[in-house]
Scaffold this motif. Structure first.
Motif, PDB file in Angstrom:
ATOM      1  N   VAL A  93       0.864  -1.176   0.000  1.00 17.68           N
ATOM      2  CA  VAL A  93       0.000   0.000   0.000  1.00 17.68           C
ATOM      3  C   VAL A  93       0.902   1.228   0.000  1.00 17.68           C
ATOM      4  O   VAL A  93       1.782   1.348   0.865  1.00 17.68           O
ATOM      5  N   PHE A  94       0.670   2.139  -0.956  1.00 11.88           N
ATOM      6  CA  PHE A  94       1.526   3.308  -1.100  1.00 11.88           C
ATOM      7  C   PHE A  94       0.745   4.596  -0.819  1.00 11.88           C
ATOM      8  O   PHE A  94      -0.486   4.628  -0.876  1.00 11.88           O
ATOM      9  N   GLN A  95       1.497   5.650  -0.546  1.00  9.28           N
ATOM     10  CA  GLN A  95       0.884   6.950  -0.275  1.00  9.28           C
ATOM     11  C   GLN A  95       0.036   7.426  -1.441  1.00  9.28           C
ATOM     12  O   GLN A  95      -1.042   7.992  -1.259  1.00  9.28           O
ATOM     13  N   GLY A  96       0.523   7.197  -2.664  1.00 11.61           N
ATOM     14  CA  GLY A  96      -0.147   7.738  -3.838  1.00 11.61           C
ATOM     15  C   GLY A  96      -1.213   6.842  -4.442  1.00 11.61           C
ATOM     16  O   GLY A  96      -1.634   7.077  -5.582  1.00 11.61           O
TER      17      GLY A  96
ATOM     18  N   GLU B 225       3.676   5.191   4.102  1.00 14.06           N
ATOM     19  CA  GLU B 225       2.914   6.436   4.308  1.00 14.06           C
ATOM     20  C   GLU B 225       1.480   6.288   3.776  1.00 14.06           C
ATOM     21  O   GLU B 225       1.024   7.088   2.953  1.00 14.06           O
ATOM     22  N   PRO B 226       0.731   5.297   4.235  1.00 14.95           N
ATOM     23  CA  PRO B 226      -0.585   5.019   3.640  1.00 14.95           C
ATOM     24  C   PRO B 226      -1.617   6.118   3.862  1.00 14.95           C
ATOM     25  O   PRO B 226      -2.629   6.141   3.166  1.00 14.95           O
TER      26      PRO B 226
ATOM     27  N   GLY C  72     -10.124   8.715   0.396  1.00 17.65           N
ATOM     28  CA  GLY C  72     -10.249   7.609   1.330  1.00 17.65           C
ATOM     29  C   GLY C  72     -10.715   6.332   0.663  1.00 17.65           C
ATOM     30  O   GLY C  72     -10.235   5.233   0.967  1.00 17.65           O
ATOM     31  N   GLN C  73     -11.655   6.474  -0.260  1.00 18.94           N
ATOM     32  CA  GLN C  73     -12.146   5.299  -0.980  1.00 18.94           C
ATOM     33  C   GLN C  73     -11.068   4.727  -1.899  1.00 18.94           C
ATOM     34  O   GLN C  73     -10.938   3.511  -2.034  1.00 18.94           O
ATOM     35  N   GLN C  74     -10.287   5.602  -2.540  1.00 17.53           N
ATOM     36  CA  GLN C  74      -9.197   5.125  -3.393  1.00 17.53           C
ATOM     37  C   GLN C  74      -8.177   4.326  -2.580  1.00 17.53           C
ATOM     38  O   GLN C  74      -7.682   3.286  -3.032  1.00 17.53           O
TER      39      GLN C  74
ATOM     40  N   PRO D  52     -11.302   5.292 -10.269  1.00 15.03           N
ATOM     41  CA  PRO D  52     -10.715   6.124  -9.221  1.00 15.03           C
ATOM     42  C   PRO D  52     -11.197   7.573  -9.243  1.00 15.03           C
ATOM     43  O   PRO D  52     -11.362   8.181  -8.184  1.00 15.03           O
ATOM     44  N   ALA D  53     -11.452   8.125 -10.433  1.00 14.05           N
ATOM     45  CA  ALA D  53     -11.904   9.514 -10.522  1.00 14.05           C
ATOM     46  C   ALA D  53     -13.275   9.709  -9.878  1.00 14.05           C
ATOM     47  O   ALA D  53     -13.649  10.832  -9.511  1.00 14.05           O
ATOM     48  N   GLU D  54     -14.024   8.631  -9.736  1.00  8.21           N
ATOM     49  CA  GLU D  54     -15.360   8.697  -9.139  1.00  8.21           C
ATOM     50  C   GLU D  54     -15.346   8.391  -7.642  1.00  8.21           C
ATOM     51  O   GLU D  54     -16.393   8.313  -7.013  1.00  8.21           O
ATOM     52  N   LEU D  55     -14.149   8.224  -7.080  1.00  4.03           N
ATOM     53  CA  LEU D  55     -13.998   7.884  -5.667  1.00  4.03           C
ATOM     54  C   LEU D  55     -13.231   8.976  -4.941  1.00  4.03           C
ATOM     55  O   LEU D  55     -12.376   9.656  -5.521  1.00  4.03           O
TER      56      LEU D  55
END
Length: 252
Positions: A98-101, A177-178, A155-157, A149-152
Motif C-alpha cells: 500500500v503506497f501513499q499515492g 505512508e498510507p 479515502g475510498q481510493q 478512481p476519478a469517481e472515488l
C-alpha cells in the motif's frame, strides 16, 4: 500478536544489512548494519527523519531493492540468494503493498484494479472476480466495484488500494505512508482498517510513517536514524472500533 511458537524463527530477520548507492567519492550508505526481527502477526511502525533509511529498508523487505551486504531471511529462506524470478514470486504470493499515492489505474474500475495481482498470478477470471468482490467488501466498498478512481474520494481510493493488497491473502502488508495524502478523519479510518486486518486476520503489518498519531496504532515502533536502528520499543496500541462501525456510512 504473534502466531509463532516459542523458539520459532521470526517471519522476517535482518542481520547486518547494508545498502550503498553509487561508488567511490559519490557513494552513499543508506543502511549501515541493520538488525531487526519481525514475528508473524506483528504490527510495526517504522519511523525516522528523511534520509534515515526507513524507506530503503522497506524496499528491501518488499524485494523492490536488494541489499549490498548482510542477510535477509523470510520464513527462514535467504532472500539475498534468490534470483529475480524467485523474488518476484515471493512478492506475488506473500507480500501486499500500500503506497501513499494509491497507484491505481485511472481508467480502470475498482474491481479491475483489485484483480490485477491475481491476473499476474494466472488466476481464472471467475476466481479473480470472486476474490476482488470479497476484498472490496472487506474494506467497506461492497457495490463500488464498477467505479473508476476519478469517481472515488481519496479515502475510498486508498481502500481500493488496500483491497488490491490483500486480495492475494498475503502474510505481510507493507504500507509506505498510507495516510500521507488523506485528511485527519480519513487517515484514522484507514488506520482503523489496517489495524483490524492485523488484529482479526493476523496479517503482519510493517508501516512507514512520519506521523506519531498513525504510529500509535502499532504495537511496536522502530526508529531509524542515519541508516541504523536507533530505538525499538513496544507500546500499547490505539484500539480500533469494530470494523462495522468504522465503515458504516463512510463515503470519503
Amino acid at each position: 500478536m504473534s502466531t509463532d511458537a516459542p523458539g520459532a524463527a521470526p517471519l522476517i530477520r535482518l542481520r547486518g544489512v547494508t545498502k550503498t548507492y553509487g561508488s567511490g567519492n559519490t557513494a552513499f550508505q543508506a543502511l549501515r548494519g541493520v538488525d531487526m526481527d519481525v514475528q508473524a502477526g506483528e504490527f510495526v511502525a517504522v519511523m525516522g527523519p528523511s534520509g534515515s533509511g526507513k524507506s530503503t529498508v522497506m524496499n528491501i523487505l518488499g524485494c523492490l531493492d536488494t541489499l549490498s551486504a548482510g542477510s535477509y531471511r523470510f520464513r527462514d529462506v535467504a532472500v539475498e540468494a534468490l534470483d529475480r524470478n524467485q523474488r518476484a514470486r515471493l512478492r506475488r504470493h506473500y507480500l501486499g503493498f500500500v503506497f501513499q499515492g494509491f497507484n491505481l489505474l485511472g481508467r480502470t474500475s475498482a474491481q479491475e484494479n483489485v484483480e490485477l495481482p491475481l491476473l499476474y498470478r494466472g488466476a481464472s477470471a471467475a476466481e479473480r472476480h470472486r476474490a476482488a468482490r470479497e476484498a472490496l467488501a472487506q474494506v467497506g466498498l461492497d457495490g463500488w466495484g464498477h467505479h473508476t478512481p476519478a469517481e472515488l474520494s481519496g479515502g475510498q481510493q486508498q481502500r481500493v488500494a488496500i483491497a488490491r493488497a490483500i486480495v492475494t491473502q498475503p502474510q505481510v502488508l507493507l504500507a509506505d505512508e498510507p495516510t500521507g495524502n488523506l485528511d485527519t478523519q480519513r487517515s484514522r479510518e484507514i488506520m482503523d482498517l489496517i489495524a483490524t486486518l492485523n488484529r482479526e486476520r493476523g496479517i503482519t503489518v510493517l508501516m512507514v510513517t512520519h506521523e506519531p498519531d498513525m504510529a500509535a496504532y502499532a504495537r511496536r515502533v522502530v526508529r531509524f536514524v542515519d541508516g541504523r536502528v536507533d530505538s525499538d520499543r513496544l507500546q500499547e496500541p490505539v484500539m480500533s472500533p469494530p470494523v462495522e462501525s468504522t465503515l458504516a456510512g463512510e463515503g470519503g
